[in-house]
Design a protein around this motif. Sequence first.
Motif, mmCIF file in Angstrom:
data_model
loop_
_atom_site.group_PDB
_atom_site.id
_atom_site.type_symbol
_atom_site.label_atom_id
_atom_site.label_comp_id
_atom_site.label_asym_id
_atom_site.label_seq_id
_atom_site.Cartn_x
_atom_site.Cartn_y
_atom_site.Cartn_z
ATOM 1 N N ARG A 32 0.827 -1.196 0.000
ATOM 2 C CA ARG A 32 0.000 0.000 0.000
ATOM 3 C C ARG A 32 0.866 1.253 0.000
ATOM 4 N NH1 ARG A 32 -3.463 -1.986 5.056
ATOM 5 N NH2 ARG A 32 -1.427 -2.949 5.449
ATOM 6 N N ALA A 33 0.278 2.379 -0.410
ATOM 7 C CA ALA A 33 1.051 3.616 -0.595
ATOM 8 C C ALA A 33 1.764 4.042 0.684
ATOM 9 C CB ALA A 33 0.134 4.731 -1.084
ATOM 10 N N LYS A 34 1.203 3.728 1.839
ATOM 11 C CA LYS A 34 1.794 4.164 3.098
ATOM 12 C C LYS A 34 2.993 3.314 3.527
ATOM 13 C CE LYS A 34 -1.536 1.523 5.936
ATOM 14 N NZ LYS A 34 -2.591 1.646 6.963
ATOM 15 N N SER A 35 3.347 2.300 2.712
ATOM 16 C CA SER A 35 4.456 1.407 3.083
ATOM 17 C C SER A 35 5.554 1.336 2.028
ATOM 18 C CB SER A 35 3.921 -0.014 3.324
ATOM 19 O OG SER A 35 2.892 -0.032 4.283
ATOM 20 N N VAL A 36 5.417 2.068 0.926
ATOM 21 C CA VAL A 36 6.308 1.859 -0.210
ATOM 22 C C VAL A 36 7.764 2.185 0.120
ATOM 23 C CG1 VAL A 36 5.696 4.160 -1.120
ATOM 24 C CG2 VAL A 36 6.746 2.462 -2.622
ATOM 25 N N GLY A 117 9.924 -9.270 1.661
ATOM 26 C CA GLY A 117 8.570 -9.261 1.133
ATOM 27 C C GLY A 117 7.571 -10.015 1.988
ATOM 28 N N ALA A 118 8.036 -10.953 2.784
ATOM 29 C CA ALA A 118 7.126 -11.742 3.627
ATOM 30 C C ALA A 118 6.630 -10.970 4.831
ATOM 31 C CB ALA A 118 7.823 -13.028 4.091
ATOM 32 N N ILE A 119 7.311 -9.886 5.201
ATOM 33 C CA ILE A 119 6.953 -9.161 6.429
ATOM 34 C C ILE A 119 6.658 -7.699 6.134
ATOM 35 C CG2 ILE A 119 8.127 -10.729 8.003
ATOM 36 C CD1 ILE A 119 10.529 -8.801 7.980
ATOM 37 N N ALA A 120 6.180 -7.414 4.937
ATOM 38 C CA ALA A 120 5.864 -6.039 4.553
ATOM 39 C C ALA A 120 4.857 -5.416 5.491
ATOM 40 C CB ALA A 120 5.322 -6.027 3.121
ATOM 41 N N ASP A 121 4.965 -4.102 5.694
ATOM 42 C CA ASP A 121 4.001 -3.269 6.425
ATOM 43 C C ASP A 121 4.141 -3.311 7.935
ATOM 44 O OD1 ASP A 121 2.798 -2.584 3.999
ATOM 45 O OD2 ASP A 121 1.224 -4.084 4.189
ATOM 46 N N ARG A 122 4.970 -4.173 8.508
ATOM 47 C CA ARG A 122 4.868 -4.351 9.960
ATOM 48 C C ARG A 122 6.179 -4.606 10.687
ATOM 49 N NH1 ARG A 122 3.476 -8.823 7.087
ATOM 50 N NH2 ARG A 122 3.693 -10.935 7.920
ATOM 51 N N ALA A 402 -1.234 4.017 10.994
ATOM 52 C CA ALA A 402 -0.836 5.325 10.471
ATOM 53 C C ALA A 402 0.018 5.194 9.221
ATOM 54 C CB ALA A 402 -0.074 6.099 11.548
ATOM 55 N N GLY A 403 0.821 4.159 9.159
ATOM 56 C CA GLY A 403 1.689 3.953 8.005
ATOM 57 C C GLY A 403 3.140 3.858 8.421
ATOM 58 N N ILE A 404 3.781 2.784 8.031
ATOM 59 C CA ILE A 404 5.152 2.525 8.480
ATOM 60 C C ILE A 404 6.151 3.509 7.887
ATOM 61 C CG2 ILE A 404 5.677 0.841 6.662
ATOM 62 C CD1 ILE A 404 7.112 -0.820 8.868
ATOM 63 N N ASP A 405 5.866 4.065 6.707
ATOM 64 C CA ASP A 405 6.787 5.051 6.132
ATOM 65 C C ASP A 405 6.924 6.263 7.044
ATOM 66 O OD1 ASP A 405 7.079 3.434 3.961
ATOM 67 O OD2 ASP A 405 6.000 4.711 2.544
ATOM 68 N N ALA A 435 0.436 10.097 5.113
ATOM 69 C CA ALA A 435 0.791 8.786 4.563
ATOM 70 C C ALA A 435 -0.422 8.018 4.103
ATOM 71 C CB ALA A 435 1.553 7.967 5.616
ATOM 72 N N GLN A 436 -1.548 8.212 4.829
ATOM 73 C CA GLN A 436 -2.700 7.392 4.498
ATOM 74 C C GLN A 436 -3.581 7.996 3.417
ATOM 75 O OE1 GLN A 436 -2.076 9.098 7.178
ATOM 76 N NE2 GLN A 436 -3.823 9.411 8.527
ATOM 77 N N GLY A 437 -3.154 9.118 2.840
ATOM 78 C CA GLY A 437 -4.002 9.770 1.869
ATOM 79 C C GLY A 437 -3.868 9.279 0.458
ATOM 80 N N ALA A 438 -2.864 8.420 0.173
ATOM 81 C CA ALA A 438 -2.617 8.013 -1.201
ATOM 82 C C ALA A 438 -3.634 6.992 -1.653
ATOM 83 C CB ALA A 438 -1.213 7.420 -1.301
ATOM 84 N N PRO A 439 -4.029 7.101 -2.914
ATOM 85 C CA PRO A 439 -5.003 6.121 -3.440
ATOM 86 C C PRO A 439 -4.353 4.777 -3.657
ATOM 87 C CG PRO A 439 -4.239 7.549 -5.205
ATOM 88 C CD PRO A 439 -3.642 8.082 -3.941
#
Length: 447
Positions: A32-36, A117-122, A402-405, A435-439
């Motif tokens: 997702r956009a908030k994790s790129v 890639g197995a642990i994305a976002d967290r 909130a987003g990891i980025d 961070a959370q506003g991206a589509p």
Amino acid sequence: MDTGATAWVLISASLVLLMTPGLALFYGGMVRAKSVLNMMMMSFGAMALIGVLWVLYGYSVAFGNDVGGGLLGNPTEFLGLRGLMEDTTSEAGGLPAMAFVGFQAVFAIITVALISGAIADRARFGTWMVFAGIWATLVYFPVAHWVFAFDSEDGSVTGGWIANGIEAVDFAGGTAVHINAGAAGLALALVLGKRRGFGREPMRPHNLPLVMLGAGLLWFGWFGFNAGSALAADNTASVVWVNTLVATSAAVLGWLLTERLRDGHATSLGAASGAVAGLVAITPACSSVSPLGAIAIGLVAGVLCALAVGLKYRFGYDDSLDVVGVHLVGGLWGTIAIGFLATADAPAGVAGLFHGGGVDLLWRQAVGALAVLAFSFVLTLVIGIVLQKTIGFRIDADDEVAGIDQTEHAETGYDLAALGGGRTGGPARPGTAPAQGAPTHGTEVSA
């Protein structure tokens, strides 16, 4: 010194190095956009850290003279690469030792990066870096010794047990790279647990053009990965190049056909994922099968991996970007398929079951594959649990929402505030866009 072989290996090493930024784009587009940014930073962090560790002691552990019954190279033999600058040839014959050092370094880098890639976002970035260093030291460097370190012809240098004991075929890293990373990804996914909302909320890739660009760079760089492993610009490299091309092409077709029959449509994400699945599967087998055998391996890999990515929903583990479904399953298939499809006419000169070789090669392939899987999974599980219990591996729930980025790097991938009607005139401070506003766009990662 063979200057042609040296040029080929150095170019191939550069191609393989490009694969890690390609992987960053591939993985970055899938989250997702908030994790790129965090996703891409995990790959770039691996490039930085493993490059240093490889020079300090990693190469010595992997390719030093064996000191542990085929399990470990001498960690002090080439400490800091001492003595290798003066050496004009390696055991490959006519190839400078430092060219081989550089080529193998980029294999170590991308193997570690694949796990992310197995642990994305967290996952906490700092803990990821600690994990990367420990995992490379305790898992990758020894396994590289098992698989890639061959005994010298005069017996003065001894290598790993898979390469020289059971003599399993792994031309470019089906076991050491893909099964190794896939098993580690599964273990870490179990340690960190599921993302918030996994299985309930849509977690679509936010940028499919990035995914396809990353897959294209991976496909391009993989010719250095596989054909470069010939360590010379010769017939072996040529056969491997063609097998790599055709297996990957067949895998894309297999994945898209599976999607079409199962879901009613073929997707761009499926094309990109199918390409990676084919590349993974042909990696160990590219020197031992014919082009027709490569087509068979790729086609089956495309279908098998397309089906395997759904296993996480059935068994309840959250492998965010399908490291298990593509790299573990694809690596297992490609490694074991050698026991069936290898032909003595190919450069490796070994025959599998379908070409009159019986089951001798098949059991060797199975033992090598399963040994690496078990070793990597168990040791990674232990490392992950220790880090989680001590310094903490997973980010807080609020930070994840909130987003990891934003929480880990104080940045966002897309400054959407600049698209609105806000004030202008002053320089933008990094990390101020929400961070959370991206589509989000595209389809489910593992639809």
